[in-house]
Design an enzyme around this catalytic site. Structure first.
Site, PDB file in Angstrom:
ATOM      1  N   LYS A   1       0.849  -1.198   0.000  1.00 18.69           N
ATOM      2  CA  LYS A   1       0.000   0.000   0.000  1.00 18.69           C
ATOM      3  C   LYS A   1       0.880   1.241   0.000  1.00 18.69           C
ATOM      4  CE  LYS A   1      -3.226   2.592   2.985  1.00 18.69           C
ATOM      5  NZ  LYS A   1      -4.117   2.564   4.166  1.00 18.69           N
TER       6      LYS A   1
ATOM      7  N   ASP B   1      -2.392  10.111   3.921  1.00 17.76           N
ATOM      8  CA  ASP B   1      -3.801   9.749   4.100  1.00 17.76           C
ATOM      9  C   ASP B   1      -4.489  10.752   5.013  1.00 17.76           C
ATOM     10  OD1 ASP B   1      -6.252   8.558   4.265  1.00 17.76           O
ATOM     11  OD2 ASP B   1      -5.595   6.850   5.487  1.00 17.76           O
TER      12      ASP B   1
ATOM     13  N   LYS C   1      -9.946  12.797   8.487  1.00 17.58           N
ATOM     14  CA  LYS C   1      -9.470  12.336   9.791  1.00 17.58           C
ATOM     15  C   LYS C   1      -9.373  13.514  10.751  1.00 17.58           C
ATOM     16  CE  LYS C   1      -6.455   8.546   8.268  1.00 17.58           C
ATOM     17  NZ  LYS C   1      -7.155   7.457   8.956  1.00 17.58           N
TER      18      LYS C   1
ATOM     19  N   ASP D   1       1.722   6.182   5.668  1.00 23.32           N
ATOM     20  CA  ASP D   1       0.700   5.256   5.161  1.00 23.32           C
ATOM     21  C   ASP D   1       1.169   4.559   3.884  1.00 23.32           C
ATOM     22  OD1 ASP D   1      -1.720   4.043   5.696  1.00 23.32           O
ATOM     23  OD2 ASP D   1      -2.899   5.484   4.538  1.00 23.32           O
TER      24      ASP D   1
ATOM     25  N   ASP E   1     -12.104   7.193   3.821  1.00 16.04           N
ATOM     26  CA  ASP E   1     -10.896   6.905   4.595  1.00 16.04           C
ATOM     27  C   ASP E   1     -10.526   5.412   4.539  1.00 16.04           C
ATOM     28  OD1 ASP E   1      -8.725   7.447   6.150  1.00 16.04           O
ATOM     29  OD2 ASP E   1      -9.838   7.659   8.031  1.00 16.04           O
TER      30      ASP E   1
ATOM     31  N   GLU F   1      -9.436   3.827   2.095  1.00 18.37           N
ATOM     32  CA  GLU F   1      -8.891   3.973   0.743  1.00 18.37           C
ATOM     33  C   GLU F   1      -7.838   2.920   0.413  1.00 18.37           C
ATOM     34  OE1 GLU F   1      -7.641   5.424   3.284  1.00 18.37           O
ATOM     35  OE2 GLU F   1      -5.511   5.012   2.979  1.00 18.37           O
TER      36      GLU F   1
ATOM     37  N   ARG G   1      -7.724  -0.326   0.907  1.00 22.26           N
ATOM     38  CA  ARG G   1      -8.281  -1.526   0.274  1.00 22.26           C
ATOM     39  C   ARG G   1      -8.687  -1.241  -1.171  1.00 22.26           C
ATOM     40  NH1 ARG G   1     -12.773  -1.899   4.836  1.00 22.26           N
ATOM     41  NH2 ARG G   1     -11.020  -1.021   5.968  1.00 22.26           N
TER      42      ARG G   1
HETATM   43  N1  BES Z   1      -4.217   4.354   6.995  1.00 25.72           N
HETATM   44  C1  BES Z   1      -5.360   4.087   7.778  1.00 25.72           C
HETATM   45  C2  BES Z   1      -5.121   3.030   8.852  1.00 25.72           C
HETATM   46  C3  BES Z   1      -4.135   3.367   9.942  1.00 25.72           C
HETATM   47  C4  BES Z   1      -4.557   3.773  11.182  1.00 25.72           C
HETATM   48  C5  BES Z   1      -2.774   3.191   9.735  1.00 25.72           C
HETATM   49  C6  BES Z   1      -3.638   4.037  12.188  1.00 25.72           C
HETATM   50  C7  BES Z   1      -1.868   3.478  10.727  1.00 25.72           C
HETATM   51  C8  BES Z   1      -2.280   3.883  11.958  1.00 25.72           C
HETATM   52  C9  BES Z   1      -6.490   3.583   6.885  1.00 25.72           C
HETATM   53  O1  BES Z   1      -6.517   4.114   5.605  1.00 25.72           O
HETATM   54  C10 BES Z   1      -7.767   3.991   7.522  1.00 25.72           C
HETATM   55  O2  BES Z   1      -8.015   5.161   7.601  1.00 25.72           O
HETATM   56  N2  BES Z   1      -8.549   3.006   7.964  1.00 25.72           N
HETATM   57  C11 BES Z   1      -9.795   3.259   8.581  1.00 25.72           C
HETATM   58  C12 BES Z   1     -10.803   2.292   8.000  1.00 25.72           C
HETATM   59  C13 BES Z   1     -12.216   2.612   8.393  1.00 25.72           C
HETATM   60  C14 BES Z   1     -12.659   3.900   7.773  1.00 25.72           C
HETATM   61  C15 BES Z   1     -13.095   1.465   7.948  1.00 25.72           C
HETATM   62  C16 BES Z   1      -9.638   3.034  10.074  1.00 25.72           C
HETATM   63  O3  BES Z   1      -8.945   2.108  10.471  1.00 25.72           O
HETATM   64  O4  BES Z   1     -10.199   3.823  10.842  1.00 25.72           O
HETATM   65 ZN    ZN Z   2      -4.753   4.694   4.831  1.00 26.79          ZN
HETATM   66 MN    MN Z   3      -7.548   5.924   5.461  1.00 23.37          MN
END
Ligand code: BES
Ligand code: ZN
Ligand code: MN
Length: 506
Positions: free
Chosen positions: A268, A273, A280, A291, A350, A352, A354
């Site tokens: 990824k 992000d 966020k 990220d 968010d 993104e 996947r």
């Molecule tokens: N990049 C984030 C996940 C992340 C969180 C990485 C903390 C490193 C530290 C990912 O893109 C994300 O935002 N995931 C969301 C998914 C949700 C919206 C289903 C999450 O984990 O909140």
């Molecule tokens: Zn992310």
């Molecule tokens: Mn995200």
């Protein structure tokens, strides 16, 4: 730093500083430590008897031989209890000793191979771990500072091996260790590098530059137009909110060698992000420059694989883009179409990672690989489940591949924990308007994310590593953190993948 291997006794080494070790509970040291003790008329035994030196894990003591041996300083590093001793302890001890050498201003230093004697490890493995710990322990991210650090890095590190017959193994292990550790440092640099210095174009340029250094490597960078032609609507949906051009980076080692097994690595590469329209919170949002930790690990591994000249066909796929809100950005409720034709309702912009992986996993099928492994900082839910800096979540569709990953995890020291792909997670991704939605409900978020990816990982054995909790170390150096990690990017995944691919090809 130059790394050398010498045959001989550490007590006669002509170096400013020598490193020896001590297990906890040992009163009369033997081997190299015993030899130094004897040369210094029992100075080490005396410290032990006084209780000033215990051999505890994390302990370092400095002795001044004052002419008793050629070195002007001796560092004794504690290895802890012998029963609990692992290659991770070797890396930890080596990192502590190296930092001590730097703090003391040593330009060059030498060390015995921790773990090769009483530790009982194979000499090559122990030497590899010492070199990894040393290089990773000295790592600092300095490229954007004008002032040099107080203490310069040592210029030379020498591994000293008393038993001459073991020297070739020490050399082999040291070489592998240096390759893997330097590749890990590259990944760390990319993670630490601010998003304005590590754009998708910057990553692509770096991939091309590294490719130029090796005959075995090939690199192709798809731009947004190329991606559109391939039907990568999911990747491009994320990219459309950003002014920075996206890049789909493809690196290949030993391309076209049909007799070799093919392993595809997918990383990824969200270079920043923000969450997009599903923005966020601003607190700690700067961390989201990391990220692209999955892509960094894949890039680092490609470098290691090329240097190790592994007899395998390894493909690295790195979809790279920012995830930003703008007038062009994709919105919650939008439906996008991935390369395999599946339609996706974007519930949360968010989620993104996947989406860009969906197209990369679909693209991976064209290599007819023996295995595809993706690494992604994918979910906060994985961090909630397994903790920060504890283990990566590992999802896998095939037992063989899982076993290979678990074996590599054991010997590399990079922890993974097997997670389930239950059918129930699929139900949480149902969409009113499209084939599936990009998020499930409130519960089981990490399972839902993996189940989403599984819809695109068709036709090959597949593993997904959620490294969200592993890419960025939040804590400063402390006894609780292995000394070869510092605050910031860890480069998690390079050691694991390099080990897996080495095992695969041997
Ligand atoms: N990049 C984030 C996940 C992340 C969180 C990485 C903390 C490193 C530290 C990912 O893109 C994300 O935002 N995931 C969301 C998914 C949700 C919206 C289903 C999450 O984990 O909140
Ligand atoms: Zn992310
Ligand atoms: Mn995200």
């Amino acid at each position: 730093m130059e790394i050398r291997v010498l045959a001989g006794g550490v007590q006669s080494t002509e170096d400013e500083l020598v490193v020896i070790n001590l297990f906890e509970g040992v009163e009369k040291p033997e081997g190299a430590t015993g030899a130094v003790d004897q040369a210094m008329s029992g100075a080490i035994r005396e410290l032990i008897a006084d209780g000033d030196l215990t051999g505890k894990r994390g302990e370092t003591a400095v002795l001044y031989p004052r002419g008793a041996i050629p070195a002007s300083r001796v560092v004794v590093v504690g290895l802890g209890q012998q029963e609990e001793f692992t290659l991770e302890s070797v890396r930890h001890a080596a990192a502590l000793a190296a930092r001590k050498a730097r703090d003391l201003g040593a330009k060059s230093f030498s060390s015995i191979v921790h773990g090769a004697g009483a530790g009982g490890f194979e000499v090559a493995q122990a030497a590899q771990a010492v070199v990894e710990g040393t290089i990773l322990g000295l790592y600092r991210y300095q490229e954007l500072k004008n002032e040099p650090p107080d203490r310069a890095d040592p210029e030379q590190f020498t591994l000293v091996q008393f038993d001459e017959s073991k020297v070739p193994d020490v050399e082999k292990g040291a070489e592998v260790g240096q390759i893997i550790a330097e590749a890990t440092c590259l990944a760390r640099d990319l993670i630490n590098r601010p998003a304005n210095y590590a754009t998708p174009s910057d990553l692509a340029e770096l991939a091309l530059e590294i490719t130029g250094d090796f005959d075995s490597l090939r690199c192709q960078v798809l731009d947004e137009e190329d991606a559109a032609e391939l039907g990568m609507g999911s990747f491009l949906g994320v990219a459309q909110g950003s002014e920075e051009p996206a890049a789909f980076i493809i690196m290949e080692h030993n391309a076209g060698q049909d007799d070799l097994d093919t392993v595809v690595l997918v990383g990824k590469g969200i270079t920043f992000d923000s969450g997009g329209i599903s923005l966020k919170p601003s607190e700690k949002m700067d961390r989201m420059r990391g990220d692209m930790g999955g892509a960094a690990a894949v890039l680092g591994t490609m470098l290691a694989v090329a240097q190790l000249e592994l007899p395998l066909h390894v493909v690295g796929l790195m979809p790279a883009t920012e995830n930003l809100p703008s007038g062009h950005a994709y919105k919650p409720g939008d439906v996008i179409t991935a390369m395999n034709g599946k339609t996706i309702e974007v519930i949360n912009t968010d989620a993104e990672g996947r989406l860009i992986l969906a197209d990369a996993l679909a693209y991976a099928a064209r290599f007819e690989p023996e295995a595809v492994i993706d690494l992604a900082t994918l979910t906060g839910a994985c961090v909630v489940a397994l903790g920060r800096g504890v283990a990566a979540g590992a999802f896998c569709t095939e037992e063989d591949l899982l076993a290979r990953l678990q074996a590599a995890s054991q010997s590399s020291g990079e922890r993974i924990w097997h997670m389930p792909l239950y059918d129930e997670y699929k139900a949480s991704l149902e969409s009113m308007t499209a084939d599936l939605s990009n998020t499930g409900g409130r519960f089981g978020g990490v399972g839902a994310s993996a189940m989403f990816l599984k819809q695109f990982a068709e036709g090959y054995p597949w593993a997904h590593l959620d490294i969200a909790g592993m890419t960025f170390e939040e804590r400063s150096s402390s006894p609780k953190v292995p000394a070869y990690l510092q605050k910031g990017g860890t480069g998690f995944g390079v050691r694991l993948l390099a080990q897996l691919l080495q095992d695969w090809s041997s």
